[in-house]
Write a protein that holds these residues in place. Structure first.
Motif, PDB file in Angstrom:
ATOM      1  N   HIS A  54       0.806  -1.220   0.000  1.00  0.00           N
ATOM      2  CA  HIS A  54       0.000   0.000   0.000  1.00  0.00           C
ATOM      3  C   HIS A  54       0.845   1.280   0.000  1.00  0.00           C
ATOM      4  O   HIS A  54       0.287   2.370   0.044  1.00  0.00           O
ATOM      5  CB  HIS A  54      -0.952  -0.007   1.198  1.00  0.00           C
ATOM      6  CG  HIS A  54      -1.827  -1.231   1.242  1.00  0.00           C
ATOM      7  ND1 HIS A  54      -2.941  -1.364   0.445  1.00  0.00           N
ATOM      8  CD2 HIS A  54      -1.729  -2.389   1.939  1.00  0.00           C
ATOM      9  CE1 HIS A  54      -3.505  -2.563   0.675  1.00  0.00           C
ATOM     10  NE2 HIS A  54      -2.783  -3.190   1.571  1.00  0.00           N
ATOM     11  N   GLY A  55       2.158   1.139   0.032  1.00  0.00           N
ATOM     12  CA  GLY A  55       3.032   2.307  -0.035  1.00  0.00           C
ATOM     13  C   GLY A  55       2.951   3.219   1.182  1.00  0.00           C
ATOM     14  O   GLY A  55       3.324   4.389   1.114  1.00  0.00           O
ATOM     15  N   ILE A  56       2.418   2.682   2.287  1.00  0.00           N
ATOM     16  CA  ILE A  56       2.332   3.497   3.513  1.00  0.00           C
ATOM     17  C   ILE A  56       3.560   3.174   4.363  1.00  0.00           C
ATOM     18  O   ILE A  56       3.645   2.101   4.960  1.00  0.00           O
ATOM     19  CB  ILE A  56       1.027   3.185   4.274  1.00  0.00           C
ATOM     20  CG1 ILE A  56      -0.168   3.508   3.382  1.00  0.00           C
ATOM     21  CG2 ILE A  56       0.963   3.971   5.577  1.00  0.00           C
ATOM     22  CD1 ILE A  56      -1.500   3.079   3.952  1.00  0.00           C
ATOM     23  N   THR A  57       4.502   4.094   4.418  1.00  0.00           N
ATOM     24  CA  THR A  57       5.771   3.803   5.081  1.00  0.00           C
ATOM     25  C   THR A  57       6.018   4.661   6.314  1.00  0.00           C
ATOM     26  O   THR A  57       6.952   4.408   7.056  1.00  0.00           O
ATOM     27  CB  THR A  57       6.955   4.005   4.106  1.00  0.00           C
ATOM     28  OG1 THR A  57       6.901   5.345   3.626  1.00  0.00           O
ATOM     29  CG2 THR A  57       6.870   3.043   2.930  1.00  0.00           C
ATOM     30  N   ASN A  58       5.190   5.684   6.509  1.00  0.00           N
ATOM     31  CA  ASN A  58       5.333   6.506   7.723  1.00  0.00           C
ATOM     32  C   ASN A  58       4.612   5.783   8.864  1.00  0.00           C
ATOM     33  O   ASN A  58       3.533   6.176   9.309  1.00  0.00           O
ATOM     34  CB  ASN A  58       4.757   7.901   7.473  1.00  0.00           C
ATOM     35  CG  ASN A  58       5.022   8.838   8.643  1.00  0.00           C
ATOM     36  OD1 ASN A  58       5.935   8.599   9.455  1.00  0.00           O
ATOM     37  ND2 ASN A  58       4.213   9.881   8.763  1.00  0.00           N
ATOM     38  N   VAL A  59       5.240   4.696   9.280  1.00  0.00           N
ATOM     39  CA  VAL A  59       4.606   3.751  10.194  1.00  0.00           C
ATOM     40  C   VAL A  59       5.568   3.451  11.343  1.00  0.00           C
ATOM     41  O   VAL A  59       6.780   3.336  11.126  1.00  0.00           O
ATOM     42  CB  VAL A  59       4.282   2.417   9.460  1.00  0.00           C
ATOM     43  CG1 VAL A  59       3.741   1.376  10.427  1.00  0.00           C
ATOM     44  CG2 VAL A  59       3.308   2.650   8.317  1.00  0.00           C
ATOM     45  N   ALA A  60       5.029   3.340  12.557  1.00  0.00           N
ATOM     46  CA  ALA A  60       5.844   2.883  13.688  1.00  0.00           C
ATOM     47  C   ALA A  60       5.229   1.606  14.257  1.00  0.00           C
ATOM     48  O   ALA A  60       4.007   1.498  14.379  1.00  0.00           O
ATOM     49  CB  ALA A  60       5.903   3.947  14.770  1.00  0.00           C
ATOM     50  N   VAL A  61       6.089   0.657  14.596  1.00  0.00           N
ATOM     51  CA  VAL A  61       5.667  -0.515  15.354  1.00  0.00           C
ATOM     52  C   VAL A  61       6.187  -0.329  16.775  1.00  0.00           C
ATOM     53  O   VAL A  61       7.403  -0.196  16.979  1.00  0.00           O
ATOM     54  CB  VAL A  61       6.242  -1.814  14.749  1.00  0.00           C
ATOM     55  CG1 VAL A  61       5.856  -3.016  15.599  1.00  0.00           C
ATOM     56  CG2 VAL A  61       5.766  -1.996  13.315  1.00  0.00           C
ATOM     57  N   LEU A  62       5.283  -0.272  17.748  1.00  0.00           N
ATOM     58  CA  LEU A  62       5.682  -0.070  19.148  1.00  0.00           C
ATOM     59  C   LEU A  62       5.637  -1.405  19.877  1.00  0.00           C
ATOM     60  O   LEU A  62       4.604  -2.073  19.915  1.00  0.00           O
ATOM     61  CB  LEU A  62       4.742   0.925  19.835  1.00  0.00           C
ATOM     62  CG  LEU A  62       4.511   2.257  19.106  1.00  0.00           C
ATOM     63  CD1 LEU A  62       3.615   3.164  19.951  1.00  0.00           C
ATOM     64  CD2 LEU A  62       5.836   2.946  18.797  1.00  0.00           C
ATOM     65  N   GLU A  63       6.758  -1.783  20.446  1.00  0.00           N
ATOM     66  CA  GLU A  63       6.854  -3.079  21.133  1.00  0.00           C
ATOM     67  C   GLU A  63       7.324  -2.833  22.562  1.00  0.00           C
ATOM     68  O   GLU A  63       8.345  -2.199  22.780  1.00  0.00           O
ATOM     69  CB  GLU A  63       7.830  -3.986  20.369  1.00  0.00           C
ATOM     70  CG  GLU A  63       8.275  -5.226  21.108  1.00  0.00           C
ATOM     71  CD  GLU A  63       7.125  -6.088  21.615  1.00  0.00           C
ATOM     72  OE1 GLU A  63       6.203  -6.376  20.838  1.00  0.00           O
ATOM     73  OE2 GLU A  63       7.160  -6.472  22.806  1.00  0.00           O
ATOM     74  N   LYS A  64       6.569  -3.348  23.531  1.00  0.00           N
ATOM     75  CA  LYS A  64       6.938  -3.048  24.919  1.00  0.00           C
ATOM     76  C   LYS A  64       8.168  -3.821  25.368  1.00  0.00           C
ATOM     77  O   LYS A  64       8.887  -3.400  26.254  1.00  0.00           O
ATOM     78  CB  LYS A  64       5.755  -3.303  25.858  1.00  0.00           C
ATOM     79  CG  LYS A  64       5.492  -4.747  26.173  1.00  0.00           C
ATOM     80  CD  LYS A  64       4.492  -4.859  27.318  1.00  0.00           C
ATOM     81  CE  LYS A  64       4.130  -6.325  27.518  1.00  0.00           C
ATOM     82  NZ  LYS A  64       3.241  -6.527  28.646  1.00  0.00           N
ATOM     83  N   GLY A  65       8.425  -4.966  24.767  1.00  0.00           N
ATOM     84  CA  GLY A  65       9.633  -5.734  25.073  1.00  0.00           C
ATOM     85  C   GLY A  65      10.600  -5.666  23.904  1.00  0.00           C
ATOM     86  O   GLY A  65      11.001  -4.585  23.477  1.00  0.00           O
ATOM     87  N   TYR A  66      10.950  -6.828  23.395  1.00  0.00           N
ATOM     88  CA  TYR A  66      11.796  -6.874  22.192  1.00  0.00           C
ATOM     89  C   TYR A  66      11.018  -7.544  21.069  1.00  0.00           C
ATOM     90  O   TYR A  66      10.062  -8.287  21.314  1.00  0.00           O
ATOM     91  CB  TYR A  66      13.118  -7.597  22.469  1.00  0.00           C
ATOM     92  CG  TYR A  66      12.979  -9.025  22.946  1.00  0.00           C
ATOM     93  CD1 TYR A  66      13.013 -10.092  22.054  1.00  0.00           C
ATOM     94  CD2 TYR A  66      12.827  -9.323  24.303  1.00  0.00           C
ATOM     95  CE1 TYR A  66      12.890 -11.398  22.487  1.00  0.00           C
ATOM     96  CE2 TYR A  66      12.702 -10.629  24.745  1.00  0.00           C
ATOM     97  CZ  TYR A  66      12.731 -11.663  23.836  1.00  0.00           C
ATOM     98  OH  TYR A  66      12.599 -12.952  24.266  1.00  0.00           O
ATOM     99  N   LEU A  67      11.431  -7.264  19.824  1.00  0.00           N
ATOM    100  CA  LEU A  67      10.697  -7.773  18.662  1.00  0.00           C
ATOM    101  C   LEU A  67      10.631  -9.296  18.690  1.00  0.00           C
ATOM    102  O   LEU A  67      11.646  -9.965  18.885  1.00  0.00           O
ATOM    103  CB  LEU A  67      11.388  -7.336  17.363  1.00  0.00           C
ATOM    104  CG  LEU A  67      11.402  -5.840  17.052  1.00  0.00           C
ATOM    105  CD1 LEU A  67      12.089  -5.603  15.709  1.00  0.00           C
ATOM    106  CD2 LEU A  67      10.003  -5.257  17.048  1.00  0.00           C
ATOM    107  N   GLY A  68       9.442  -9.820  18.507  1.00  0.00           N
ATOM    108  CA  GLY A  68       9.290 -11.276  18.437  1.00  0.00           C
ATOM    109  C   GLY A  68       9.470 -11.959  19.775  1.00  0.00           C
ATOM    110  O   GLY A  68       9.736 -13.156  19.827  1.00  0.00           O
ATOM    111  N   GLY A  69       9.327 -11.229  20.882  1.00  0.00           N
ATOM    112  CA  GLY A  69       9.530 -11.828  22.199  1.00  0.00           C
ATOM    113  C   GLY A  69       8.294 -12.510  22.774  1.00  0.00           C
ATOM    114  O   GLY A  69       8.364 -13.115  23.826  1.00  0.00           O
TER     115      GLY A  69
END
Lengths: 416, 90
Positions: A54-69
């Protein structure tokens, strides 16, 4: 940086000094088009497909621990498309097709291994149900082969076919089913999303969701407020708490599911085997460990560890099915928090709050769904419309009675 | 995990069947709106902390119990008979 065999050789020749981190560690910006709460498999794949499709790149992923934890690193890694009900069938079929191209798509080795899945049955009635399921899978365009007892014996000669409690009548063989390296799936999507400009922000816990006049405005986090035009909640077992920040009460109860791995052994189990009557499923990892699991501990829990009765039950089921594993030493066990819904099917939908979206309710089955969940959630967030293969995963189906109870086990959350 | 049944004393978790949150004690009346039934059957607070659950002492005295329990530590705070909790109306 593109990974390839040539790259490995080149790095080997030059002292492995050219490798770079697979993703950045950015500081959160003040505002994003889309904020995704939750850096697990589903959150990361949603971020990836938002950018890619979709070409939407102004995106944040917020993770309270670590990625994939969380659960993406706590499952038994099974990938399959053997669902029966319309609504589920096309979704998991779509997911398996994405799995089949995932390594090329992500330029990342997720070790997807289509070693074949065999679901055992133990009565005439169960065989009839499996014939029906197999036909449904074939109609969906996927693969299913009915095996009689001798057919199962050819694949799995080491099972105890004569066990007195559940003699094995046959199995439903799903050759395209298999396993994948679970952490690599999270890392592959993380790297793909990051390289397209998505900010992956770890150690950032969302503590509030800002809503004005029925519209989402952003989130409060442990690293300060972040404004957002759209917010996606993709937090699996923690869905209840995050949705409560938006004043919502969900049809979800969180339960503990345990899994186990033995010491590394030489190759002995070539398939994924599921023994539904005993609540037991097993495969062997590429490292040699037997990876297996059973049913929920059955009471609501957020502890990422279970109790001994279910450990005992799973071991008993394993020994009933394949006594040969009795000498293997169990190395580790762990628990994941399952977001159980009253019909056992997930939710990918808008919420009553404008701009706030929900992806949850994956019960036991979240891992295999990672690609299609991200694909469909990205579609929903980007376009505001449900994707064709996920249109039955609505939030209001419980109120309207359009349930998707794949196993037909009733409305208690822990029965699925 | 061990649960102290008010009638039988402390017993192993395996004697008990977990039914769900104590929302099941607040059954809507006959004329209730569909939303009330949805809430009763499906929607849950799902707390990460102290919860009140319904358990059935299936392998013991067959009493229905309200168990106050931590979903984080599995610590059990209190166990009461449903009949005591519900005494005096809902």
């Amino acid at each position: 940086m593109r990974y390839s065999g040539l790259r490995v050789i080149r790095e080997g020749l030059f002292g492995n000094k050219g490798w770079r981190p697979a993703w950045r560690e950015p500081e959160p910006k003040a505002e994003y088009d889309v904020v995704i709460i939750g850096g697990g498999g589903h959150g990361l794949s949603t971020a990836y497909y938002l950018a890619k499709n979709h070409g939407i790149t102004n995106v944040a992923v917020l993770e309270k621990g670590y990625l994939g934890g969380g659960n993406v690193g706590r499952n038994t890694t099974i990938v399959r498309a053997n669902y029966f009900l319309q609504g589920n069938s096309e979704f998991y079929s779509h997911s398996l097709k994405l799995w089949e191209g995932l390594e090329a798509e992500l330029n990342y080795n997720v070790m997807h291994s289509q070693r074949g899945l065999i679901n055992l049955f133990h009565s005439d009635g169960q065989r009839d149900a499996f014939v029906r399921r197999g036909n449904s899978m074939v109609n969906q365009g996927d693969d299913a082969i009915l095996l009689d007892r001798e057919g199962v014996r050819e694949h799995l000669p080491y099972l105890d076919f004569e066990q007195t409690r559940f003699p094995i009548y046959g199995g439903l063989y799903h050759p395209r089913g298999g396993t994948a390296r679970h952490d690599a799936v999270a890392w592959g999507y993380a790297r793909g999303a990051d390289s397209r400009g998505v900010d992956l922000i770890q150690n950032c816990e969302v503590t509030g969701i800002d809503i004005e006049h029925g519209r989402v405005r952003g989130v409060q986090t442990s690293r300060g407020p972040i404004r957002a035009k759209k917010v996606a909640m993709i937090v699996a077992g923690r869905s209840g708490q995050v949705a409560a920040m938006a004043g919502m009460r969900l049809p979800v109860e969180s339960h503990i599911l345990q899994a186990f791995v033995t010491e590394g052994l030489k190759p002995c189990i070539d398939h994924v085997i599921s023994f539904g009557m005993g609540h037991f499923y097993i495969s062997q990892s590429d490292k040699g460990g037997l990876v297996f699991g059973g049913d929920l501990d059955f009471y609501a829990s957020y502890a990422q560890r279970g109790n001994l009765p279910m450990v005992e039950h799973v071991m008993e089921a394993g020994m009933t099915l394949m006594p040969m594993i009795g000498r293997a030493k169990v190395l580790r066990s762990w628990g994941g928090i399952m977001d159980m819904t009253p019909d056992g099917s997930p939710i990918i939908d808008k919420t009553p709050v404008e701009g706030l979206f929900l992806d949850c309710g994956w019960n036991y089955g979240g891992f295999k769904a990672v690609p299609a969940s991200g694909w469909c959630m990205a579609h929903l967030v980007a376009t505001g419309e449900s994707h064709a293969v996920a249109r039955r995963f609505t939030l209001d189906r419980f109120a309207t009675g359009h349930l998707l109870d794949e196993e037909g086990t009733g409305s208690q959350h822990n029965l699925h | 995990m061990r649960i102290t049944c008010p009638l039988c004393g402390e017993r192993d978790r395996r004697e008990f069947y977990y039914y769900g949150a104590d929302d099941y004690l607040r059954r809507p009346g006959e004329g209730a709106a569909p939303e009330a039934w949805d809430s009763y059957l499906h929607l849950r607070d799902n707390p990460a902390g102290i919860t009140r659950d319904l358990w059935h002492h299936e392998m013991g005295c067959s009493a229905w119990l309200v168990v106050e329990r931590s979903t984080i530590t599995h610590e059990i705070r209190s166990v009461k008979l449903v009949s005591d909790v519900q005494e005096g109306g809902k």
